[in-house]
Design an enzyme around this catalytic site. Sequence first.
Site, PDB file in Angstrom:
ATOM      1  N   MET A 372     113.098  32.781  40.715  1.00 60.03           N
ATOM      2  CA  MET A 372     112.050  31.878  41.189  1.00 60.03           C
ATOM      3  C   MET A 372     111.101  32.645  42.077  1.00 60.03           C
ATOM      4  O   MET A 372     111.518  33.336  43.006  1.00 60.03           O
ATOM      5  CB  MET A 372     112.701  30.711  41.951  1.00 60.03           C
ATOM      6  CG  MET A 372     111.718  29.763  42.589  1.00 60.03           C
ATOM      7  SD  MET A 372     110.695  28.937  41.340  1.00 60.03           S
ATOM      8  CE  MET A 372     109.191  28.707  42.291  1.00 60.03           C
ATOM      9  N   GLU A 373     109.791  32.491  41.769  1.00 58.95           N
ATOM     10  CA  GLU A 373     108.777  33.353  42.389  1.00 58.95           C
ATOM     11  C   GLU A 373     108.279  32.843  43.732  1.00 58.95           C
ATOM     12  O   GLU A 373     107.077  32.866  43.992  1.00 58.95           O
ATOM     13  CB  GLU A 373     107.605  33.484  41.418  1.00 58.95           C
ATOM     14  CG  GLU A 373     106.756  32.213  41.209  1.00 58.95           C
ATOM     15  CD  GLU A 373     107.250  31.288  40.104  1.00 58.95           C
ATOM     16  OE1 GLU A 373     108.398  31.478  39.658  1.00 58.95           O
ATOM     17  OE2 GLU A 373     106.513  30.380  39.703  1.00 58.95           O
ATOM     18  N   HIS A 406     108.065  39.600  35.493  1.00 60.61           N
ATOM     19  CA  HIS A 406     107.635  38.200  35.392  1.00 60.61           C
ATOM     20  C   HIS A 406     107.401  37.595  36.785  1.00 60.61           C
ATOM     21  O   HIS A 406     106.351  37.020  37.058  1.00 60.61           O
ATOM     22  CB  HIS A 406     108.724  37.410  34.645  1.00 60.61           C
ATOM     23  CG  HIS A 406     108.441  35.951  34.465  1.00 60.61           C
ATOM     24  ND1 HIS A 406     108.002  35.430  33.277  1.00 60.61           N
ATOM     25  CD2 HIS A 406     108.545  34.907  35.302  1.00 60.61           C
ATOM     26  CE1 HIS A 406     107.849  34.130  33.390  1.00 60.61           C
ATOM     27  NE2 HIS A 406     108.171  33.777  34.620  1.00 60.61           N
ATOM     28  N   GLU A 407     108.363  37.767  37.656  1.00 63.11           N
ATOM     29  CA  GLU A 407     108.243  37.146  38.977  1.00 63.11           C
ATOM     30  C   GLU A 407     107.130  37.800  39.785  1.00 63.11           C
ATOM     31  O   GLU A 407     106.438  37.130  40.546  1.00 63.11           O
ATOM     32  CB  GLU A 407     109.572  37.220  39.729  1.00 63.11           C
ATOM     33  CG  GLU A 407     110.740  36.564  39.003  1.00 63.11           C
ATOM     34  CD  GLU A 407     110.457  35.150  38.506  1.00 63.11           C
ATOM     35  OE1 GLU A 407     109.810  34.385  39.236  1.00 63.11           O
ATOM     36  OE2 GLU A 407     110.869  34.811  37.378  1.00 63.11           O
ATOM     37  N   HIS A 410     103.834  36.392  38.830  1.00 57.98           N
ATOM     38  CA  HIS A 410     103.617  35.053  39.375  1.00 57.98           C
ATOM     39  C   HIS A 410     102.947  35.081  40.743  1.00 57.98           C
ATOM     40  O   HIS A 410     102.342  34.102  41.144  1.00 57.98           O
ATOM     41  CB  HIS A 410     104.953  34.333  39.529  1.00 57.98           C
ATOM     42  CG  HIS A 410     105.365  33.557  38.328  1.00 57.98           C
ATOM     43  ND1 HIS A 410     104.494  32.740  37.638  1.00 57.98           N
ATOM     44  CD2 HIS A 410     106.560  33.422  37.712  1.00 57.98           C
ATOM     45  CE1 HIS A 410     105.159  32.165  36.640  1.00 57.98           C
ATOM     46  NE2 HIS A 410     106.404  32.561  36.650  1.00 57.98           N
TER      47      HIS A 410
HETATM   48 ZN   LIG Z   1     107.996  31.941  35.540  1.00 63.54          ZN
END
Ligand SMILES: [Zn+2]
Length: 931
Positions: A372-373, A406-407, A410
Site C-alpha cells: 500500500m502506497e 508499482h508503489e 504511486h
Molecule cells: Zn496500486
Amino acid sequence: MGIEDASMRNGRALSDQWADSVVVRPRTTEQHITVNKRLVLGFAISILTLIIVTAIAITLSVSFERCAAESSGALAANGSSNSKWKQSRDANISHRDSEDGQQPWRHLRLPATLRPRHYDLRLSVSMENFTFSGEVHIEFECVQSTKLIVLHTDRLEVDKVLVYSDSKKAGAMRIQRRFHYQPKQVFVIALHREMKPLRTYKINITFHAHIEHELLGFFRSSYVLNGERRFLAVTQFSPTHARKAFPCFDEPIYKATFRVSLKHESSYQSLSNMPVEASTSDEDGWVTNHFSRTPRMSTYYLAWAVCNFTYREAVTDSGVVIRLYARPDAIQSGSGDYALHITKRVFTFIAFKLNYILPNLLAVPKHPYAAMENWGLSVFVEQKILLDPDVSSFSYQMELTMVVVHEICHQWFGDLVTPVWWEDVWLKEGFAHYFEYIGADFLFPKWNMEKQRFLTDVLHEVMLLDGLASSHPISQEVFEATDIDRVFDWIAYKKGAALIRMLANVMGQPLFQRGLNDYLMTHMYGNAARDDLWNKFSEAMQREGKDINITQVMDRWTLQMGYPVVTISKNDSLDNSVTISQEHFVYDTDAKIQNPELFNKSFQWQIPLTLAVGNSSHISTETIIWVSNKTETHRVGHMGSETWLLGNINQTGYFRVNYDLHNWRLLIQQLMTNPTIISVGNRAGLIDDVFNLARAGYLPQNVPLQMISYLSQETEFLPWHAASRALYQLDKLLDRTEDHSLFSDYVLRQVEPKYHKLGWPATSPEGSFMQAAYQTEELQREVMMLACSFGNKHCHRQAVSLISDWISSNKNRIPPNVRDIVYCTGVSLMDEDVWEFIWMKFHSSTAISEKKVLLEALTCSDNIFLLNRSGVTEFLNTEAELNELKEFILTSGGESAPAFARAVEIVQANVKWHVLFQQQFYRWLRKAPDG
Ligand SMILES: [Zn+2]
Ligand SMILES: *[C@@H]1O[C@H](CO)[C@@H](O)[C@H](O)[C@H]1NC(C)=O
Ligand SMILES: *[C@@H]1O[C@H](CO)[C@@H](O)[C@H](O)[C@H]1NC(C)=O
Ligand SMILES: *[C@@H]1O[C@H](CO)[C@@H](O)[C@H](O)[C@H]1NC(C)=O
Ligand SMILES: *[C@@H]1O[C@H](CO)[C@@H](O)[C@H](O)[C@H]1NC(C)=O
Ligand SMILES: *[C@@H]1O[C@H](CO)[C@@H](O)[C@H](O)[C@H]1NC(C)=O
Ligand SMILES: *[C@@H]1O[C@H](CO)[C@@H](O)[C@H](O)[C@H]1NC(C)=O
C-alpha cells in the site's frame, strides 16, 4: 495499492481462497475422491470461503442500505467553489428529494457543505492492552450554510465534541444533538446556529477504540523473534478505513494537511508519513513522537505504525535518505537490501521532473494487500519486499521488483494526484501498473518488460477476462460503499495499463511524457478525473499540430466493457484494398444475448490499427489506420499472392486481429521458414490471438495447432510463454476427455526437440541470480515446465531423482529457478512421504520466497499438475458440472456476485465448445503429421 497476483488470477480472490483451502486439507483423504468430485469440492470450498470473505468485507466496509432509493442521491452542491469537487459529486446525484436533503447522513457521499483544511491528530497507543485513545482537531471551511457537521467514524467511541468558530474568538458553538449513524459510518453534529460560507471553524473530538486483530484500519499483528512473540500495530486506510482510526472526512476529494503525534510505551518506536520533528519522554516510560506536517493529501494515504523494528538506509544521488524498516532478523540478514537498492535507483529515474518524494518503506508480516502506497510510508507484506538471494527464483525477484516499482510510481499517480472518486481508480492503478514495466526496464533492460513481458502478463491475461459478457467497463460507477472494494480488480489494473500503453504508442513517447507532466503539474496536491488527463493529452497533441480529440477516442475504451476483434481480409480486386471490420469479441455470443443490457448495444471503438504487409524476406513499415466504422475499405501497399498482412504491430493495441484463412496460412508459413521477419511481440501476439479466436469459434480448431508446430524454430522466450499459457488453458478444457492423450502427445512432439536441446540448468548454479541470463533461463524453464506437465518421461525422471537426492542427502541442490517445477512434479508423481517432506520443509524454512514455493507445491496433485496456477472453473466442462455449479450457487444464495456470473459463463462457454468443436479438434489431431 498492489493486489496479490495469485488472488487476481480469476478476478478477485477466487483462486487464492481456493489455494488456501487446499493446503490445509490432509492429503490422505484426497485419494478416495475422484478427480471430478475433487474439483467440484475444491470449487465449493472456494465459493464458501468467498462468501464468508465477502460477508465479512460487507460488514466491515461501509455498510449500506439495500433500499434502492436510499443508495442514490446526495445533497446538491450548489455553492461549491471547487468545480471538480462538484463534478465528482454530480455524477452521483441521480435524484433528490427534500426529505433526503435534510438528512444528508443517509447518503453514500458526505454533503459538500464543509471542507477540511488541516488535522491535528494526537494518539495514545497502548500495546499492553491493544487500545488507543485520541484527540483530533480539525480546521475546516464552510462552503455552504449548514447547521450540520457530517464526518466519518466507524467503531470509534466518541467522548467529547467541541465546535468553535474562528471569527468570534470566545466560546464554543452550542451543539443541539450529536449521533452516530452506523449504516453510513458517519457521525453527525447538529448545531444551534448555522455556519456561514467562507468562514472557517474548528472542531475538537476525543475518542477511543481497540487495535483490532484484523487487517483494516489501525490493526495489530505479530511475529516471532528469537522464540518470543512480538507485536506491532500498523494502519491500512485505503479505501475507506481511516474512519476506523480517527473521525475524518474520509473521501479522496477532501484533501488536507495532517500533523500526527503518537504516544506509546518507550520499548516501541513509531513511524508515520513524515519524519519525527520532536520527541518527548514521560517519566512513566512513555514517549511521544511529533511528526512534521504532511503535504496536502487524502485521508486514505495517512499511515502510522507502532513497532519494534530496525532499518537500513540508502541515499539517492540527490541526497534523499530512504529507509527500509523490517523485523530485526530480516534486516540483519540483509533480506531488505535488494528492495532498498532498486528503490534508490528507480526513484531517480521516475521523478517526473517533480522531485517531491517521501520515501520510507515498511515490511510487515501480515497485510491485506501486496503493498500500500501510503505517502512516505509504503507498507509491504514481507513476501513482496524481502528477498534472500541464495534461494530466490527469478520469478520471485521479478514479482518483487514490480511491486516495489508499482508503489513508488504511486507517489505521483495516487499520492500527489489522486483520482476524484473511486470510479476512476484505474487512473492510479493503471498508471502504476504500466510504469512497473517501464521502471523495471530501466533497472534491468534485458528483461524487456514493456515490449515483451507486458504482453503475456498483462494484455493476454486481461483480454481473457474482458472477453466475457460478464465483464464490466473500466470506469465503474460506484453507487454503494461495497462497490468501492470491487473496483480494485484486474480490469482496473491490467486493462488500465493496457489502454495507457496503447495511448502512449499512438501519441509517441515524447508527447505522452509531455502530456503526463502537464497533468501532474496542474493537479499536484489535488484531485483529477479521467477527462483532466485526456485534456492534457489532447493539448499536447494539438501543440504539435495533431488534431485528435483524445477524450472522444478514449471514452469508447473506458466507458464500454470488452474490446473488439478486427478482421482484415484482402479484397479480390486488383486495387490492393482490404476490408477491415470490427466487432465486440466475446467467447460465447450466447452469453451476450442472454444479457439484455448488452444485447442491443452496438459496441464500436475508435481503433488505432497499425498494419504492415510482408513476404518471405521483407516487411513494410507499418501505417496507422483509424478504424471507427463497423466495416471500412482501405488501400494498402502492393500485395502479391504470397504477401501477407499483419495487424497490430508489436501488439500495442488492446484488441485482437483476425484474417482470412489464406492470410493465416501465409503467416504460419512465414513462421515456419523464417520467424524473425515478424517481431517477437507479434509472434507472441499471433499465438495468443489464434488460440483465443479458435476458442471462441472465429477460426477452425486446427489453425492454432498448426501454428505451434513452428515452435521448434523459436529461440525467444516470449512466444513460448504465450504458447504455454494457451496450451495449459486448452489442457484444462480438454481435461478428462477420452482422446486427451492425442492432444498431449501432439504438444510433446512440438516441445521435445527444444527440451532435449536446452536440457536442465546445472545443479550448482554459478554466480548469483543477478547475473543470470534472463532469456536463456526463462526459456529453459518454460520448456521444462511444458515437458514435465505434458508427461515427458525424461523430465519426470530428472525431477524425481533431484527430489530423492534432496531427501537422502538433506541438501537442497535444486536450482532455485526450477524448484517449483521439481517440487510439483515430485509431489504429483511420488508417494506420500514426499508430500510430508515438503510439508516439513515448509514449516522449517525461514526464507520467505522458499516458503511460498513449498506451499504451492503442496497443492499439486497427480492429475492436474498446474492446478494451483489458475481457477478451478476452467476445469469444469460438462453439462452435468455446469448444473452442479449453478445449483451450488443457487443454494448458497450468491447469484448476484460478479465472481459467480463469471464462473457460470466460463463453464457455459466450455460446455458449448465441446458440443461444437471437440470432434473437429480431435479429428484433425488424429490425422496430424508427426513432428
Ligand atoms: Zn496500486
Ligand atoms: C489500556 O492501557 C492504557 C494505558 O496503560 C490505559 O490508559 C487504558 O485505560 C487501558 N484500557 C483498558 C481498556 O484497559
Ligand atoms: C482543540 O485541540 C487543539 C489541538 O489539540 C488545542 O490546541 C485546543 O486547545 C483545543 N481546543 C479546546 C477548546 O479544547
Ligand atoms: C524491542 O527490541 C528490543 C531489542 O531486541 C528488546 O530489548 C525489547 O524488549 C523489545 N520490545 C518489545 C516491546 O518487544
Ligand atoms: C472532445 O470531445 C468531447 C466529447 O465529444 C468534447 O466534450 C470536447 O469538447 C472535445 N474537446 C476538444 C478539445 O475538442
Ligand atoms: C465511416 O462512416 C461514415 C458515415 O457513415 C462515413 O462518412 C465515413 O467515410 C466512413 N469512414 C470510412 C473510413 O469508411
Ligand atoms: C517492434 O518491435 C521491434 C523489436 O521487437 C522493434 O525493432 C520495432 O521498431 C518495433 N516496431 C514499432 C513500430 O515500434
